[in-house]
Structure formats: C-alpha cells, structure tokens
Scaffold this motif. Structure first.
Motif, PDB file in Angstrom:
ATOM      1  N   ALA A 181       0.834  -1.202   0.000  1.00  0.00           N
ATOM      2  CA  ALA A 181       0.000   0.000   0.000  1.00  0.00           C
ATOM      3  C   ALA A 181       0.870   1.254   0.000  1.00  0.00           C
ATOM      4  N   SER A 182       0.406   2.256  -0.688  1.00  0.00           N
ATOM      5  CA  SER A 182       1.119   3.541  -0.684  1.00  0.00           C
ATOM      6  C   SER A 182       0.835   4.265   0.627  1.00  0.00           C
ATOM      7  N   ASP A 183       1.658   5.263   0.922  1.00  0.00           N
ATOM      8  CA  ASP A 183       1.409   6.090   2.100  1.00  0.00           C
ATOM      9  C   ASP A 183       0.035   6.756   2.009  1.00  0.00           C
ATOM     10  N   GLU A 184      -0.384   7.092   0.782  1.00  0.00           N
ATOM     11  CA  GLU A 184      -1.683   7.741   0.590  1.00  0.00           C
ATOM     12  C   GLU A 184      -2.825   6.799   0.950  1.00  0.00           C
ATOM     13  N   GLU A 185      -2.700   5.517   0.591  1.00  0.00           N
ATOM     14  CA  GLU A 185      -3.751   4.559   0.947  1.00  0.00           C
ATOM     15  C   GLU A 185      -3.806   4.336   2.453  1.00  0.00           C
ATOM     16  N   ILE A 186      -2.643   4.259   3.065  1.00  0.00           N
ATOM     17  CA  ILE A 186      -2.602   4.077   4.513  1.00  0.00           C
ATOM     18  C   ILE A 186      -3.213   5.289   5.206  1.00  0.00           C
ATOM     19  N   ALA A 187      -2.888   6.475   4.704  1.00  0.00           N
ATOM     20  CA  ALA A 187      -3.464   7.696   5.263  1.00  0.00           C
ATOM     21  C   ALA A 187      -4.981   7.687   5.109  1.00  0.00           C
ATOM     22  N   TYR A 188      -5.452   7.215   3.947  1.00  0.00           N
ATOM     23  CA  TYR A 188      -6.901   7.086   3.724  1.00  0.00           C
ATOM     24  C   TYR A 188      -7.530   6.205   4.801  1.00  0.00           C
ATOM     25  N   GLY A 189      -6.927   5.036   5.049  1.00  0.00           N
ATOM     26  CA  GLY A 189      -7.485   4.101   6.027  1.00  0.00           C
ATOM     27  C   GLY A 189      -7.563   4.701   7.417  1.00  0.00           C
ATOM     28  N   MET A 190      -6.525   5.442   7.794  1.00  0.00           N
ATOM     29  CA  MET A 190      -6.509   6.053   9.124  1.00  0.00           C
ATOM     30  C   MET A 190      -7.500   7.211   9.220  1.00  0.00           C
ATOM     31  N   THR A 191      -7.610   7.976   8.144  1.00  0.00           N
ATOM     32  CA  THR A 191      -8.549   9.099   8.130  1.00  0.00           C
ATOM     33  C   THR A 191      -9.991   8.602   8.149  1.00  0.00           C
ATOM     34  N   ALA A 192     -10.262   7.540   7.388  1.00  0.00           N
ATOM     35  CA  ALA A 192     -11.600   6.953   7.393  1.00  0.00           C
ATOM     36  C   ALA A 192     -11.934   6.397   8.769  1.00  0.00           C
ATOM     37  N   ALA A 193     -10.961   5.770   9.416  1.00  0.00           N
ATOM     38  CA  ALA A 193     -11.166   5.232  10.759  1.00  0.00           C
ATOM     39  C   ALA A 193     -11.551   6.335  11.732  1.00  0.00           C
ATOM     40  N   LYS A 194     -10.853   7.458  11.634  1.00  0.00           N
ATOM     41  CA  LYS A 194     -11.161   8.589  12.519  1.00  0.00           C
ATOM     42  C   LYS A 194     -12.568   9.109  12.258  1.00  0.00           C
ATOM     43  N   ALA A 195     -12.961   9.179  10.976  1.00  0.00           N
ATOM     44  CA  ALA A 195     -14.302   9.646  10.626  1.00  0.00           C
ATOM     45  C   ALA A 195     -15.371   8.695  11.159  1.00  0.00           C
ATOM     46  N   LEU A 196     -15.047   7.419  11.253  1.00  0.00           N
ATOM     47  CA  LEU A 196     -15.984   6.427  11.795  1.00  0.00           C
ATOM     48  C   LEU A 196     -16.042   6.452  13.319  1.00  0.00           C
ATOM     49  N   GLY A 197     -15.107   7.158  13.945  1.00  0.00           N
ATOM     50  CA  GLY A 197     -15.067   7.240  15.403  1.00  0.00           C
ATOM     51  C   GLY A 197     -14.134   6.247  16.044  1.00  0.00           C
ATOM     52  N   ALA A 198     -13.343   5.534  15.244  1.00  0.00           N
ATOM     53  CA  ALA A 198     -12.461   4.497  15.775  1.00  0.00           C
ATOM     54  C   ALA A 198     -11.239   5.097  16.468  1.00  0.00           C
ATOM     55  N   THR A 199     -10.769   4.406  17.500  1.00  0.00           N
ATOM     56  CA  THR A 199      -9.543   4.809  18.180  1.00  0.00           C
ATOM     57  C   THR A 199      -8.318   4.131  17.571  1.00  0.00           C
ATOM     58  N   HIS A 200      -8.559   3.036  16.833  1.00  0.00           N
ATOM     59  CA  HIS A 200      -7.428   2.336  16.232  1.00  0.00           C
ATOM     60  C   HIS A 200      -7.857   1.577  14.978  1.00  0.00           C
ATOM     61  N   VAL A 201      -6.875   1.301  14.139  1.00  0.00           N
ATOM     62  CA  VAL A 201      -7.062   0.416  12.995  1.00  0.00           C
ATOM     63  C   VAL A 201      -6.409  -0.915  13.334  1.00  0.00           C
ATOM     64  N   THR A 202      -6.821  -1.965  12.637  1.00  0.00           N
ATOM     65  CA  THR A 202      -6.237  -3.283  12.888  1.00  0.00           C
ATOM     66  C   THR A 202      -5.830  -3.927  11.572  1.00  0.00           C
ATOM     67  N   LEU A 203      -4.824  -4.785  11.661  1.00  0.00           N
ATOM     68  CA  LEU A 203      -4.361  -5.542  10.511  1.00  0.00           C
ATOM     69  C   LEU A 203      -3.597  -6.752  11.001  1.00  0.00           C
ATOM     70  N   GLU A 204      -3.412  -7.708  10.104  1.00  0.00           N
ATOM     71  CA  GLU A 204      -2.567  -8.854  10.428  1.00  0.00           C
ATOM     72  C   GLU A 204      -1.122  -8.374  10.549  1.00  0.00           C
ATOM     73  N   HIS A 205      -0.429  -8.857  11.560  1.00  0.00           N
ATOM     74  CA  HIS A 205       0.969  -8.457  11.732  1.00  0.00           C
ATOM     75  C   HIS A 205       1.743  -8.824  10.467  1.00  0.00           C
ATOM     76  N   PRO A 206       2.441  -7.857   9.857  1.00  0.00           N
ATOM     77  CA  PRO A 206       3.105  -8.115   8.577  1.00  0.00           C
ATOM     78  C   PRO A 206       4.397  -8.917   8.684  1.00  0.00           C
ATOM     79  N   SER A 207       4.878  -9.163   9.905  1.00  0.00           N
ATOM     80  CA  SER A 207       6.163  -9.862  10.107  1.00  0.00           C
ATOM     81  C   SER A 207       7.281  -9.173   9.339  1.00  0.00           C
ATOM     82  N   ASN A 208       7.236  -7.853   9.361  1.00  0.00           N
ATOM     83  CA  ASN A 208       8.230  -7.048   8.657  1.00  0.00           C
ATOM     84  C   ASN A 208       8.470  -5.796   9.470  1.00  0.00           C
ATOM     85  N   ASP A 209       9.673  -5.671  10.029  1.00  0.00           N
ATOM     86  CA  ASP A 209       9.968  -4.555  10.932  1.00  0.00           C
ATOM     87  C   ASP A 209       9.913  -3.203  10.230  1.00  0.00           C
TER      88      ASP A 209
END
Length: 350
Positions: A181-209
């Motif tokens: 994902a691009s930084d723009e897509e990640i920013a979209y996901g976080m911004t949408a989460a905030k608009a929904l009222g969420a305190t956090h986003v979740t994803l499967e751990h990528p196993s990549n530091d």
C-alpha cells in the motif's frame, strides 16, 4: 405505611412516559420527566458495557450472513445485543461507494494457497492463476484511485447511522495497510477510521519490521493507533519490536490463537502489556495437546471468564472483541451464536 412492590417505581415511570407521549407529548408530563428525551433516545438500544468491560465483536463474525451491507451489518450487531464493534472494511467501503470486485475470490484463494504451500500447479491452473492475479492487480489500482478521492463524508454519515442505533465503532480493519500500500492509501485508512469514530485500525501483523515502523510513524502523523493481530505465531515477545518503534503501535491480541499456539502465559502477557493492548479478540480454542480446536464458548481451553474478570478487576480500558469462528450449529446462524457469546460474557461478569 404500605410497601410498594420492588419494581413499582420503575413500572410507574415507564407507564407515565408512555402516557405522557400518548396524550400530546412531554408538555403534559410531570416535572421529573424533563430528562425523558434522553431516556427515550436510549430506549431499546443495545448496551454491552458489562461491569465496566466493553464487550464488542468484529463484524467478520457475520460473514456467513446473506447481506453484507452496512445497514444489514448494523442490524446483526443490534440484534446480537452489542453496542460496540471492530468494523471490517467491506461494509463501510461499500457504503461509501467502493468499486465492486468482480473477481471470484473462491477461485483465486485455493490456487494461491496451493502455490504458497509449494504444491505443483497444472498448466491450466497456472494460466487461471495468472489471469486472476492480473484482474486483482487491475482492481487494486481502481480501488486505490477511489480511495484517493472518496473523502470522509460517507464515513461520517455511517458513523452517525450506527451511533443513532446505539453502536460505536472502536476499530476499523480495511485492506489498506498492506506492505504494497502507498502512504496515501494508509493515510486514507486512518482518516476513514477517525471519521468512523475508531480509536485504532487493525491488521494482520506483517512480520516485517520496516513496515511496522512505517505504519507506526504514519499513526503518529495521523493520530491513529495501529493494532497488530496475530494467529498461532503469537508469543510473549511477538509485538515487542513494533511496540518499541512507535507509541502508536499496539496489540490486537487474539486470546484464542494465543492458547492454540501452546502458550501458557496469557494472563502475564495481558498484565504486562495492558496499556498497549488496543483490543482483544476473544474465542475459545484448545491447546495443541487437545487438538487446537475452535469450539463453542465454555468447551475449549481459553480462560474467557478469567480474562473478562481480569479486565473488570483491574479496570483495563481495552474491549473484549467476540470473534465467531467455531462451526455454526445446524438450525442456528451467526447472530444467534454471537448472542450466545454475549450471554456467556454476561454470566462471567455478573
């Protein structure tokens, strides 16, 4: 003095509210009913805050239900008696107008899994996999383009719809946080989460530091916490690197998978990391010695009552998220089974 029955005042107040509304509204109601609009507004809404523990569910639990729209999902949640959720991406994004995926994932996923396991594909399977992968790549670009333009208004509208029904959204899990994902897509996901009222986003751990560092920095930038979910790779130190990288990184702990992985230190993990646990998936699995099964609650090895009581006793802030993954019995459905899980929590906590 004549003693009134135990529920006399409660019944009397309910009668007066109904009577006042029935004869012309609250203008005719007694003075102590001036707060009645708030009472009426919360009437018949779910409340799954039990003894200080916010019991919720991930809407993935309703994946077997016929309608996956935002409206239908809301009905499943309310009918289950839940007032808070971790929301999967599809109901929210389809509500916001996301392009439809015409790729048959039931054809694609088995081929991908076969390839991932190192199994030999036939020439026909290789050609089919290549074609489906090309279609998915094209669709992903279409979705990325849509995400760059959609804005927050549809998500704010959905948040209001859920809030009006008595349901809050504490976490959001769209497919926007992968390594590609691009930084723009990640920013979209976080911004949408905030608009929904969420305190956090979740994803499967990528196993990549590098990727957890990247997500943590973007979480810092957009003031959004990132909860990493694990399966049977979970260990006591599984999240340590991500936690050290950013204050925005946290745990989307899965208690059932932790037990199925053979760990015996779940309670100590929660006691140590409670301030960094954003939410906890709750399911009843068995240990490796007992087959790693995913079973109806109360029949496996996950100490669910003890976990809930630990949260209540120590006033931990993270929600216990029901995740329905055991086989639904014949004659039942996902809503009925989630209801049973909620009832299990109520009994454990009260």
């Amino acid at each position: 003095m004549t003693l009134k029955p135990k529920n006399y005042m409660k019944n009397r107040r309910e009668f007066l509210i109904k009577s006042a509304l029935g004869v012309g509204g609250l203008a005719l109601a007694p003075s102590w009913l001036q707060g009645a609009p708030a009472i009426i507004k919360s009437f018949n809404k779910p409340n799954s805050l039990i003894n200080g523990v916010q019991v919720g569910c991930i809407t993935y639990s309703f994946r077997s239900m016929p309608d996956q729209s935002a409206e239908a999902t809301l009905k499943y949640v309310v009918d289950s008696g839940l007032s808070a959720i971790e929301l999967m991406g599809d109901p929210a994004e389809s509500f916001a107008g996301k392009p439809v995926n015409n790729v048959n994932m039931r054809d694609l996923n088995p081929l991908r899994n076969k390839q991932r396991k190192g199994e030999e594909l036939t020439a026909e399977e290789k050609a089919k996999l290549a074609d489906l992968n090309a279609q998915i790549e094209s669709y992903s670009k279409e979705v990325a383009e849509w995400r760059s333009k959609v804005g927050t208004a549809p998500f704010e509208k959905m948040r209001k719809m859920y809030k009006d029904a008595g349901v809050s959204i504490y976490a959001f899990k769209p497919s926007a946080f992968g390594r590609n994902a691009s930084d723009e897509e990640i920013a979209y996901g976080m911004t949408a989460a905030k608009a929904l009222g969420a305190t956090h986003v979740t994803l499967e751990h990528p196993s990549n530091d590098e990727h957890t560092l990247r997500l943590g920095k973007l979480g810092d930038k957009y003031n959004m916490s990132v909860g990493y979910h694990g399966h049977e790779q979970e260990t006591f130190t599984f999240w340590d690197t991500a936690l050290a990288q950013s204050k925005s990184n946290g745990l989307n702990l899965d208690a059932g998978h932790y037990i199925a992985a053979g760990n015996t230190d779940l309670i100590p993990l929660i006691e140590k990391q409670h301030n960094r646990i954003l939410s906890m998936h709750t399911k009843d699995r068995t240990t490796p010695a007992n087959g790693k099964g995913n079973l109806p609650w109360g029949t496996g090895d996950t100490p669910i009552p003890e976990l809930l009581k630990l949260i209540a006793k120590n006033k931990y802030k993270f929600p216990a998220t029901i995740e329905l993954e055991y086989k639904i019995p014949e004659g039942s459905d996902a809503v009925k089974e989630v209801q049973r899980c909620v009832e299990f929590c109520e009994k454990a906590l009260t």
